[in-house]
Design an enzyme around this catalytic site. Structure first.
Site, PDB file in Angstrom:
ATOM      1  N   GLY A  68       0.838  -1.203   0.000  1.00 13.86           N
ATOM      2  CA  GLY A  68       0.000   0.000   0.000  1.00 13.86           C
ATOM      3  C   GLY A  68       0.866   1.242   0.000  1.00 13.86           C
ATOM      4  O   GLY A  68       2.065   1.163   0.277  1.00 13.86           O
ATOM      5  N   CYS A  95       5.183  -6.363   1.570  1.00 14.50           N
ATOM      6  CA  CYS A  95       5.575  -4.958   1.599  1.00 14.50           C
ATOM      7  C   CYS A  95       4.897  -4.234   2.771  1.00 14.50           C
ATOM      8  O   CYS A  95       5.197  -4.506   3.922  1.00 14.50           O
ATOM      9  CB  CYS A  95       5.271  -4.306   0.237  1.00 14.50           C
ATOM     10  SG  CYS A  95       6.086  -2.732  -0.002  1.00 14.50           S
ATOM     11  N   TYR A  96       3.933  -3.353   2.502  1.00 13.73           N
ATOM     12  CA  TYR A  96       3.227  -2.700   3.613  1.00 13.73           C
ATOM     13  C   TYR A  96       2.621  -3.746   4.541  1.00 13.73           C
ATOM     14  O   TYR A  96       2.586  -3.562   5.765  1.00 13.73           O
ATOM     15  CB  TYR A  96       2.118  -1.795   3.063  1.00 13.73           C
ATOM     16  CG  TYR A  96       1.316  -1.076   4.129  1.00 13.73           C
ATOM     17  CD1 TYR A  96       1.676   0.201   4.567  1.00 13.73           C
ATOM     18  CD2 TYR A  96       0.195  -1.673   4.698  1.00 13.73           C
ATOM     19  CE1 TYR A  96       0.950   0.849   5.551  1.00 13.73           C
ATOM     20  CE2 TYR A  96      -0.544  -1.029   5.680  1.00 13.73           C
ATOM     21  CZ  TYR A  96      -0.162   0.234   6.100  1.00 13.73           C
ATOM     22  OH  TYR A  96      -0.895   0.870   7.070  1.00 13.73           O
ATOM     23  N   HIS A 187       7.888  -7.883  -3.853  1.00 14.20           N
ATOM     24  CA  HIS A 187       6.585  -8.232  -4.434  1.00 14.20           C
ATOM     25  C   HIS A 187       6.678  -9.553  -5.198  1.00 14.20           C
ATOM     26  O   HIS A 187       7.193  -9.586  -6.318  1.00 14.20           O
ATOM     27  CB  HIS A 187       6.107  -7.111  -5.362  1.00 14.20           C
ATOM     28  CG  HIS A 187       5.695  -5.897  -4.606  1.00 14.20           C
ATOM     29  ND1 HIS A 187       4.416  -5.707  -4.153  1.00 14.20           N
ATOM     30  CD2 HIS A 187       6.413  -4.838  -4.170  1.00 14.20           C
ATOM     31  CE1 HIS A 187       4.358  -4.582  -3.475  1.00 14.20           C
ATOM     32  NE2 HIS A 187       5.554  -4.027  -3.475  1.00 14.20           N
ATOM     33  N   GLU A 189       4.305 -11.128  -6.558  1.00 14.30           N
ATOM     34  CA  GLU A 189       3.256 -11.223  -7.580  1.00 14.30           C
ATOM     35  C   GLU A 189       3.676 -10.666  -8.937  1.00 14.30           C
ATOM     36  O   GLU A 189       3.069 -10.991  -9.947  1.00 14.30           O
ATOM     37  CB  GLU A 189       1.977 -10.511  -7.092  1.00 14.30           C
ATOM     38  CG  GLU A 189       2.053  -8.991  -6.976  1.00 14.30           C
ATOM     39  CD  GLU A 189       2.659  -8.493  -5.660  1.00 14.30           C
ATOM     40  OE1 GLU A 189       3.340  -9.276  -4.977  1.00 14.30           O
ATOM     41  OE2 GLU A 189       2.469  -7.313  -5.332  1.00 14.30           O
ATOM     42  N   ASP A 246     -17.874 -10.855 -22.237  1.00 18.15           N
ATOM     43  CA  ASP A 246     -18.514 -10.882 -20.919  1.00 18.15           C
ATOM     44  C   ASP A 246     -20.026 -11.042 -21.017  1.00 18.15           C
ATOM     45  O   ASP A 246     -20.612 -11.914 -20.377  1.00 18.15           O
ATOM     46  CB  ASP A 246     -18.181  -9.607 -20.134  1.00 18.15           C
ATOM     47  CG  ASP A 246     -16.709  -9.294 -20.172  1.00 18.15           C
ATOM     48  OD1 ASP A 246     -15.928 -10.215 -20.445  1.00 18.15           O
ATOM     49  OD2 ASP A 246     -16.335  -8.132 -19.932  1.00 18.15           O
ATOM     50  N   LYS A 388     -10.983 -12.034 -16.477  1.00 21.63           N
ATOM     51  CA  LYS A 388     -11.309 -12.169 -17.901  1.00 21.63           C
ATOM     52  C   LYS A 388     -10.934 -13.548 -18.474  1.00 21.63           C
ATOM     53  O   LYS A 388     -11.731 -14.172 -19.169  1.00 21.63           O
ATOM     54  CB  LYS A 388     -10.549 -11.082 -18.682  1.00 21.63           C
ATOM     55  CG  LYS A 388     -10.951 -10.957 -20.109  1.00 21.63           C
ATOM     56  CD  LYS A 388     -12.169 -10.084 -20.217  1.00 21.63           C
ATOM     57  CE  LYS A 388     -12.476  -9.623 -21.600  1.00 21.63           C
ATOM     58  NZ  LYS A 388     -13.559  -8.630 -21.575  1.00 21.63           N
TER      59      LYS A 388
END
Ligand code: XMP
Length: 532
Positions: A68, A95-96, A187, A189, A246, A388
């Site tokens: 964050g 992280c945060y 991170h 990710e 969608d 998606k």
């Protein structure tokens, strides 16, 4: 949306052992959720204020605390109840999230002495410090990770040990294995972190033991049952079908659930690509036997757009007229109490964050299909917990053809954002024909698999040409071909020269009103994918 509404609309609830991600306002929060799902584990994002309710509802097998933009010692830092640490659920702070864990458990966080650490760095793993295996498969030296932090952990709470460090950051990875609390300053990710996916897998699957049974294609029956339960025995659903992935997947799913009680409305706004309306009619009305009403509102849209050149005004007009047309048609179906929509999980997260979360830079997601709440209908949104590519998998499972599930994105305002300057029927005709040529030449050679979008743009400039012995003074078309992962950034792509030559020749020879073709070689940023 209440948790009950979330459950009714298809979000997973109690007891499935997935991962609850608490969003402290991270840029990469969705990416964390994606990565967890790529592991085959269900994930859900919540904001700090709703974390307790989400924990009760979901009973997750693991909690991830995101990064964050704040400092834990700032006054307006997002508040999360320390109750999440008392549930006996393994926690990974990123992280945060690591800094929050540290502060809550009695350690110390301080501003980094040399102004923070941003971007690529290498970590060194402490040997023998990691019996639980959070860093299994990470080389002990030189593994590249991606950092983005100003503060750092100065003193770990009792029970924690350092598992890895980087030159500027003594606590790059830490753990309290007894309580199953883990923290990463980097991170995992992002794709730049070399072994990030392995670290997430080690935590989610091996340490927390979350089941790897999440497969978007295998949830068809569950989704259908949920729609059936929500609509009851008599409920009728109106759904705005655009032909995009969608709304198409949502329509087929709802149709499987309630059959002829689904009423689809397709609004032809005159801004569609060549063959689009016919393809939608054929697929849904003929092949899938759905109740589909095609409303030809093209004259109305064109009239409203007459003389308008400002891109934002164009978008607003199209959005407004779409809602007017849809509302008129929906009101004709008096029994319909439900509005079906193909809302995806990123839209849900964005709107939650915009209304209650910490993320600073989120923009609200507006679509031509975004309908006002005062339609006074309950929403049926069977895709609202899917990303998606998961919707694509579901669409394939439902038997939708590749031309629909792998369709390139097409903006809600349609060709209007590619027909620069004033929109006229004549310009739209030329653009439609040029666009059909671009698509055909790329798709017929199977060159589109790695492309995000490829299309023609009609430019509001005229230039001199010569055809036969005749002077021409006509419009130019641009060819835009881009690759992208998520449309946030994009790069231009070069087609083989013979394909470019053929596209150019065909457009100039076959499309009346165009005598020049140019190539758009701009990346995003600083350009955008669409021209308006
Ligand atoms: P830009 O032009 O901002 O576009 O780089 C990013 C992606 O979004 C699509 N796009 C839209 N999609 N409604 C949509 O549903 C819209 O109003 C809209 N505007 C742009 C665009 O095609 C690209 O994929």
């Amino acid at each position: 949306m209440s948790e009950a509404a979330a459950a009714a609309s298809g979000e997973r609830s109690a007891g499935h052992g997935g991962v609850l991600i608490v969003d402290f306002g991270a840029q990469y929060c969705q990416l964390i959720a994606r990565r967890v799902r790529e592991l085959g584990v269900y994930s859900r994002i919540t904001v700090p204020a709703r974390a307790a309710a989400a924990l009760d509802d979901m009973q997750p097998g693991a909690i991830i605390l995101s990064g964050g933009p704040c400092s834990v010692y700032e006054q307006d830092a997002p508040e999360l109840s320390a109750d999440v640490l008392r549930r006996g659920v393994p926690v990974l702070g990123i992280c945060y999230g690591l800094q929050w864990l540290t502060q809550q458990l009695g350690g110390a966080v301080e501003p980094g002495t040399s102004g923070g650490e941003y971007g690529r760095t290498e970590i060194e793993v402490e040997s023998g410090a990691d019996p639980a295996g959070l860093l299994r498969d990470v080389p002990s030296r030189g593994s590249v990770v991606w950092m983005s932090h100003g503060d750092r952990v100065e003193r770990l709470p009792e029970g924690f040990v350092v598992l890895a460090s980087s030159a500027p950051c003594p606590v790059a990875v830490a753990a309290d294995p007894a309580r199953k609390f883990y923290g990463l300053q980097f991170h995992p990710e992002v794709s730049h972190t070399q072994h990030g996916f392995e670290v997430l897998r080690n935590f989610v699957v091996d340490i927390a033991g979350c089941p790897t049974t999440w497969q978007p294609g295998s949830i068809v029956d569950d989704k259908i049952a949920r729609v059936r339960a929500q609509a009851g025995d008599e409920g009728e659903v109106v759904l705005g079908l655009s032909g995009g992935v969608d709304s198409s997947v949502a329509a087929v799913l709802v149709h499987r659930a309630i059959g002829e009680r689904l009423h689809c409305i397709f609004v032809d706004n005159g801004l569609l690509r060549a063959g689009e309306r016919e393809a939608v009619e054929r697929l849904f009305a003929v092949d899938h036997h759905m109740d589909l009403k095609v409303v030809d509102a093209s004259a109305r849209f064109l009239e409203e757009l007459q003389g308008v050149t400002d891109p934002e005004r164009k978008r607003k007009i199209i959005g407004r007229v779409f809602v007017e047309v849809f509302r008129e048609e929906a009101q004709g179906l008096r029994n319909a109490r439900f509005l079906g929509q193909g809302t995806l999980y990123p839209d849900v997260i964005e709107s939650v964050a915009a209304h209650g979360g910490a993320t600073a830079t989120i923009k609200s997601h507006h679509n031509v299909g975004g309908l006002p709440e005062d339609l006074d209908m309950d929403l049926v949104e069977p895709l609202r917990d899917l990303f998606k590519d998961e919707v694509r998998a579901l669409g394939r499972e439902l038997g939708l053809p590749g031309s629909v599930v792998d369709r390139q994105p097409f903006p809600g305002p349609g060709l209007a954002v590619r027909c620069l300057g004033e929109i006229t029927a004549e310009k739209l005709r030329a653009l439609r024909e040029a666009d059909a040529i671009v698509r055909h030449e790329i798709e017929s050679r199977d060159l589109h698999q790695d492309l995000w979008q490829y299309f023609a743009v009609l430019l509001p400039v005229q230039s001199v040409g010569v055809m036969g012995d005749r002077r021409t003074y006509e419009n130019a078309a641009a060819v835009r071909v881009v690759s992208s992962q998520d449309a946030m950034t994009a790069d231009w792509e070069l087609l083989p020269v013979d394909v470019l030559r053929r596209i150019s020749n065909r457009i100039i020879n076959e499309v009346a009103g165009l005598n020049r073709v140019v190539l758009d070689i701009s990346s995003k940023p600083p350009a955008t994918i669409e021209w308006e």
